[in-house]
Scaffold this motif. Sequence first.
Motif, PDB file in Angstrom:
ATOM      1  N   ILE A   1      -7.451   5.177  -6.082  1.00  0.00           N
ATOM      2  CA  ILE A   1      -6.693   3.958  -6.371  1.00  0.00           C
ATOM      3  C   ILE A   1      -5.234   4.307  -6.677  1.00  0.00           C
ATOM      4  CG2 ILE A   1      -6.442   2.027  -7.990  1.00  0.00           C
ATOM      5  CD1 ILE A   1      -9.593   2.156  -8.214  1.00  0.00           C
ATOM      6  N   GLU A   2      -5.014   5.369  -7.438  1.00  0.00           N
ATOM      7  CA  GLU A   2      -3.643   5.807  -7.732  1.00  0.00           C
ATOM      8  C   GLU A   2      -2.908   6.144  -6.436  1.00  0.00           C
ATOM      9  OE1 GLU A   2      -4.354   9.051 -10.430  1.00  0.00           O
ATOM     10  OE2 GLU A   2      -4.401   7.723 -12.171  1.00  0.00           O
ATOM     11  N   LYS A   3      -3.569   6.845  -5.540  1.00  0.00           N
ATOM     12  CA  LYS A   3      -2.954   7.215  -4.261  1.00  0.00           C
ATOM     13  C   LYS A   3      -2.695   5.971  -3.411  1.00  0.00           C
ATOM     14  CE  LYS A   3      -3.632  10.416  -0.409  1.00  0.00           C
ATOM     15  NZ  LYS A   3      -4.538  11.408   0.192  1.00  0.00           N
ATOM     16  N   LEU A   4      -3.645   5.051  -3.387  1.00  0.00           N
ATOM     17  CA  LEU A   4      -3.537   3.835  -2.589  1.00  0.00           C
ATOM     18  C   LEU A   4      -2.427   2.912  -3.093  1.00  0.00           C
ATOM     19  CD1 LEU A   4      -4.878   2.061  -0.315  1.00  0.00           C
ATOM     20  CD2 LEU A   4      -6.240   1.042  -2.156  1.00  0.00           C
TER      21      LEU A   4
ATOM     22  N   ARG B   1       0.860  -1.187   0.000  1.00  0.00           N
ATOM     23  CA  ARG B   1       0.000   0.000   0.000  1.00  0.00           C
ATOM     24  C   ARG B   1       0.895   1.236   0.000  1.00  0.00           C
ATOM     25  NH1 ARG B   1      -3.771   1.036   5.166  1.00  0.00           N
ATOM     26  NH2 ARG B   1      -1.707   1.046   6.081  1.00  0.00           N
ATOM     27  N   ALA B   2       0.643   2.169  -0.916  1.00  0.00           N
ATOM     28  CA  ALA B   2       1.459   3.380  -1.024  1.00  0.00           C
ATOM     29  C   ALA B   2       1.005   4.475  -0.064  1.00  0.00           C
ATOM     30  CB  ALA B   2       1.423   3.904  -2.459  1.00  0.00           C
ATOM     31  N   SER B   3      -0.266   4.472   0.330  1.00  0.00           N
ATOM     32  CA  SER B   3      -0.788   5.509   1.223  1.00  0.00           C
ATOM     33  C   SER B   3      -1.806   4.902   2.176  1.00  0.00           C
ATOM     34  CB  SER B   3      -1.450   6.635   0.431  1.00  0.00           C
ATOM     35  OG  SER B   3      -2.098   7.541   1.307  1.00  0.00           O
ATOM     36  N   ALA B   4      -1.702   5.284   3.437  1.00  0.00           N
ATOM     37  CA  ALA B   4      -2.673   4.853   4.442  1.00  0.00           C
ATOM     38  C   ALA B   4      -3.754   5.912   4.653  1.00  0.00           C
ATOM     39  CB  ALA B   4      -1.963   4.561   5.764  1.00  0.00           C
ATOM     40  N   ALA B   5      -3.787   6.927   3.805  1.00  0.00           N
ATOM     41  CA  ALA B   5      -4.723   8.040   3.979  1.00  0.00           C
ATOM     42  C   ALA B   5      -5.965   7.941   3.092  1.00  0.00           C
ATOM     43  CB  ALA B   5      -4.006   9.361   3.710  1.00  0.00           C
TER      44      ALA B   5
END
Length: 185
Positions: free
Chosen positions: A147-150, A120-124
């Motif tokens: 999805i891109e952020k995640l 996972r790239a972001s937990a936000a």
Amino acid sequence: MKKYSVIYADPPWSFSNKKTGGSMKSGAAAQYDTMSIEQLKKLDVPAICADDCVLVMWYVGSQPQEAIDLCKAWGFTIKNMNGFIWVKLTEMFLQFFGMGFWTRAGAECAIIATRGKPKRASAAVRQVRLALIGRHSEKPAEFRADIEKLCGDGNKLEMFARQSAAGWDVFGNQVENSITINTKE
């Protein structure tokens, strides 16, 4: 062959009821070509997946078992049945009063499933989003951005896309495909 680390899918689920509602034109099959679960399973999605891949797939609340079976057929393990929840709003910002089999639908959910061990790239990234409805079954563009952020960088594919988006390859019968997905026999 190009391999994808993110696959975003909104399958054209078929229903036993072809047309619903007062106009008899509100059912999925009246809007676009649908596919049976067996046809969807035959798409050779595993051939286009990177070793570590995330699938975000919208599913129909009345067909959870079919969604689970499709994830498994494509080689994914479900991590969250309600990874994304879209609470639908009308143009007057009221909760949408949709069709339904037991209760009137006002939301849609997307499964998050994985192959391998993607990170996972972001937990936000939030699970629930309130957004306006568009054309029949059209999902808000905000989910693609989520999805891109995640998931971060990597090759991204939107299956059953309605329009092209920057940074995404597309597959479907409502866009000019940038890839071909073969079927398994």
